[in-house]
Scaffold this motif. Structure first.
Motif, short mmCIF file in Angstrom:
data_model
loop_
_atom_site.label_atom_id
_atom_site.label_comp_id
_atom_site.label_asym_id
_atom_site.label_seq_id
_atom_site.Cartn_x
_atom_site.Cartn_y
_atom_site.Cartn_z
N PRO A 51 0.81 -1.22 0.00
CA PRO A 51 0.00 0.00 0.00
C PRO A 51 0.84 1.27 0.00
N GLN A 52 1.97 1.22 0.72
CA GLN A 52 2.78 2.43 0.88
C GLN A 52 3.45 2.86 -0.42
N VAL A 53 4.05 1.89 -1.13
CA VAL A 53 4.74 2.28 -2.37
C VAL A 53 3.74 2.71 -3.43
N GLY A 54 2.53 2.13 -3.39
CA GLY A 54 1.48 2.56 -4.31
C GLY A 54 1.06 3.99 -4.03
N MET A 55 0.92 4.33 -2.75
CA MET A 55 0.56 5.69 -2.36
C MET A 55 1.63 6.68 -2.80
N ILE A 56 2.90 6.33 -2.55
CA ILE A 56 4.01 7.21 -2.92
C ILE A 56 4.07 7.40 -4.43
N HIS A 57 3.95 6.30 -5.16
CA HIS A 57 4.00 6.36 -6.62
C HIS A 57 2.89 7.25 -7.16
N ILE A 129 0.08 -4.69 -9.88
CA ILE A 129 -0.65 -3.47 -10.24
C ILE A 129 -0.20 -2.35 -9.31
N ILE A 130 0.05 -1.16 -9.87
CA ILE A 130 0.66 -0.09 -9.07
C ILE A 130 0.15 1.28 -9.53
N GLY A 131 0.13 2.21 -8.59
CA GLY A 131 -0.02 3.62 -8.94
C GLY A 131 -1.43 4.12 -9.12
#
Length: 310
Positions: A51-57, A129-131
């Motif tokens: 969740p964190q890297v998705g939020m940052i991205h 899936i990201i971003g």
């Protein structure tokens, strides 16, 4: 219990999703870590960052979209950011919990790069899936740049990234030195910052490394005694959600491989935990992998519960 090395892999449920949730979740994780330290373990912690890297991205690229003078943040940078702020919350929570028990041990977060193979088959079949949500036009523009995009059930689009296998942990000797000095180390968060070796340079890659496989590699390279994978269940099930569902206690490597061959475990979820656990146990004597939830971490280490691969 003698002082042995335990690598603890924290799943995303141990970290929450939002910033306030993460503060609360890391305090709970700190109690489980402190229990292990109190029992005489040298502890190294890896963690999820989904969740964190998705939020940052999403945040960084929305900013780039709104401010054309700024460059969009590549995935390797987003991964590094997630390691930093998750590590910050974890190390402060662990420090406070240990001090409340009268224990002083330094806690350090190591920004960890992990080398991947640019020819890994995962690049042909991306799955993470990201971003942010993309419009159809933005999705087509991403594909024109050579990126992979997937259409979601609601008709919107998102980037999709490869999940290559970890090949080498760049900061391994730094981590080992800190462990040998008696420090608690947080490392290889989110599977590590994905990098590719190009001559003497390490260049960031657009990928998300499978975190469980990196945790297993970290445990193997540190010659740990235990790989403790903390996930959402107390014990792993066979025939999940079926009438003949069966909970696994202590099992052999051979049994674990049989269940994997029977497709008992979901790809991208429980399967990589078993892949990492089996590989770790196979490559050293006296090793064990324990899969359980954070509430039963201490009991898992004492083999009172959890799924244990030996």
């Amino acid at each position: 219990m003698s002082e042995k090395i335990t690598v603890v892999a924290l799943g995303h449920r141990a970290l929450g999703t939002t910033l306030p949730e993460q503060k609360i979740a890391t305090k709970k994780a700190a109690k489980a870590i402190a229990d292990l330290v109190e029992a005489g373990n040298r502890v190294v912690i890896s963690h999820s960052n989904g969740p964190q890297v998705g939020m940052i991205h999403t945040a960084m690229n929305e900013f780039g979209k709104a401010h054309p003078d700024y460059t969009f943040a590549p995935m390797s940078v987003c991964s590094a950011m997630s390691q930093g702020y998750i590590g910050y919350d974890l190390q402060t929570a662990i420090r406070a919990e240990l001090l409340s028990r009268g224990i002083y041990k330094p806690v350090a977060t190591v920004l960890t790069q992990v080398v991947i193979d640019p020819y890994d088959d995962a690049f042909a079949e991306p799955e993470k899936i990201i971003g942010r949500v993309l419009t159809k036009e933005e999705a087509e523009a991403e594909e024109h740049k050579g990126n992979f995009v997937t259409e979601l059930a609601d008709g919107t689009y998102k980037r999709i990234l490869a999940a290559p296998k970890p090949q080498k942990i760049v900061e391994l000797e730094t981590i080992r030195t800190l462990v040998d000095a008696g420090e608690i180390v947080i490392a290889a968060g989110g599977g590590g910052i994905p990098v590719m070796e190009q001559g003497v340079a390490l260049n960031g890659a657009s990928a998300i490394i499978e975190k469980d496989l990196t945790s297993g590699l970290l445990a193997q390279e540190l010659n740990a005694d235990t790989l403790l994978i903390l996930t959402s269940v107390e014990k792993v099930s066979l025939n999940l959600d079926m009438d003949n569902e069966e909970f696994l206690g202590e099992i052999s490597v051979a049994d674990a491989k049989k269940y994997m061959d029977e497709n008992q475990f979901a790809p991208g979820s429980m399967l990589p935990k078993f892949e990492a656990g089996v590989s770790f146990v196979e490559k050293g004597d006296g090793r064990r992998t324990i899969i359980t939830d954070i509430a039963h971490a201490k009991d898992g280490v004492y083999e009172k519960t959890g799924t244990i691969i030996k």
